[in-house]
Design a protein around this motif. Sequence first.
Motif, short mmCIF file in Angstrom:
data_model
loop_
_atom_site.label_atom_id
_atom_site.label_comp_id
_atom_site.label_asym_id
_atom_site.label_seq_id
_atom_site.Cartn_x
_atom_site.Cartn_y
_atom_site.Cartn_z
N VAL A 94 9.00 -106.96 -33.48
CA VAL A 94 8.71 -105.84 -34.38
C VAL A 94 7.46 -105.10 -33.90
O VAL A 94 7.40 -103.86 -33.91
CB VAL A 94 8.54 -106.33 -35.82
CG1 VAL A 94 8.06 -105.19 -36.73
CG2 VAL A 94 9.84 -106.91 -36.36
N VAL A 95 6.46 -105.84 -33.47
CA VAL A 95 5.24 -105.22 -32.96
C VAL A 95 5.54 -104.46 -31.67
O VAL A 95 5.02 -103.36 -31.44
CB VAL A 95 4.14 -106.26 -32.75
CG1 VAL A 95 2.90 -105.64 -32.11
CG2 VAL A 95 3.76 -106.91 -34.08
N LEU A 96 6.40 -105.02 -30.83
CA LEU A 96 6.82 -104.32 -29.61
C LEU A 96 7.46 -102.98 -29.97
O LEU A 96 7.13 -101.94 -29.38
CB LEU A 96 7.80 -105.20 -28.83
CG LEU A 96 8.30 -104.68 -27.48
CD1 LEU A 96 8.66 -105.87 -26.57
CD2 LEU A 96 9.53 -103.78 -27.62
N LEU A 97 8.37 -102.99 -30.95
CA LEU A 97 9.02 -101.75 -31.38
C LEU A 97 8.00 -100.78 -31.98
O LEU A 97 8.07 -99.57 -31.76
CB LEU A 97 10.11 -102.08 -32.40
CG LEU A 97 10.89 -100.90 -33.00
CD1 LEU A 97 11.57 -100.09 -31.90
CD2 LEU A 97 11.92 -101.42 -34.00
N ALA A 98 7.03 -101.32 -32.72
CA ALA A 98 6.00 -100.47 -33.32
C ALA A 98 5.17 -99.78 -32.25
O ALA A 98 4.83 -98.59 -32.37
CB ALA A 98 5.10 -101.30 -34.22
N ILE A 99 4.83 -100.49 -31.19
CA ILE A 99 4.07 -99.88 -30.09
C ILE A 99 4.87 -98.76 -29.46
O ILE A 99 4.36 -97.67 -29.19
CB ILE A 99 3.69 -100.95 -29.05
CG1 ILE A 99 2.68 -101.95 -29.63
CG2 ILE A 99 3.14 -100.30 -27.78
CD1 ILE A 99 2.42 -103.16 -28.74
#
Length: 228
Positions: free
Chosen positions: A172-177
């Motif tokens: 999810v953090v990867l997608l957020a970045i």
Amino acid sequence: MQFARLCEALEAARATSSRNAKADAIAGALREAAGSGEVELRTAVRVALGDLSRLGFGWRALAGALAARLGDAGLLGASGAVDAQIYEATRRLGDLGEAAEELVRGKNEPSHPRPLVLADVAALVAELRNASSRARRAALVTAALGRASALEVKFLVKALSGELRIGAAPGVVLLAIARAFDASEADVRRAHGLLADFADVAVLASQGRLAEATVRPGRPLAFMLATP
């Protein structure tokens, strides 16, 4: 950027079961953090991952800092009563961060005249790494908690304990970045595979330099599955 803004984004991510909505909430905060500076962006990413637990500040030490914060303010009475309420709330809610928020929020404290900003959290992390004694480390965390609102206390405790529990897995953090900086998921994933550090990846993404990600001697690669 105020730490409260990041906490609000993390709370919004916690409140939804949608992976896309979680990523969008975190992406907005990362974009704002990047506007404040590289240090702030790195800190925002690490808090979003609950990645401050490597500082070695364990549950008992966090509970002690919280007790000192509440006791110093004269909010819950004698130290024994403070400890008892912390343990009871943690047992009932299943999480020290949630318990901390409840205890602080229930006292209707006025806002601190110097609210926390992400740079303060970054400075706290640096000082904790360099602190030479438990007493010094406890004093640093207690001081930070003393300037934090109920919501900020919750997420600072969660991040330091490594138990964020908002459903924001690394993916999810990867997608957020990717969404924060208009990059492709594939490019962010590739960069993380080479750097093994989401904070480094976020900085490169914010500068449009993901293509420059490369293996660094002495740094392990992130685990990547082969693709056809």
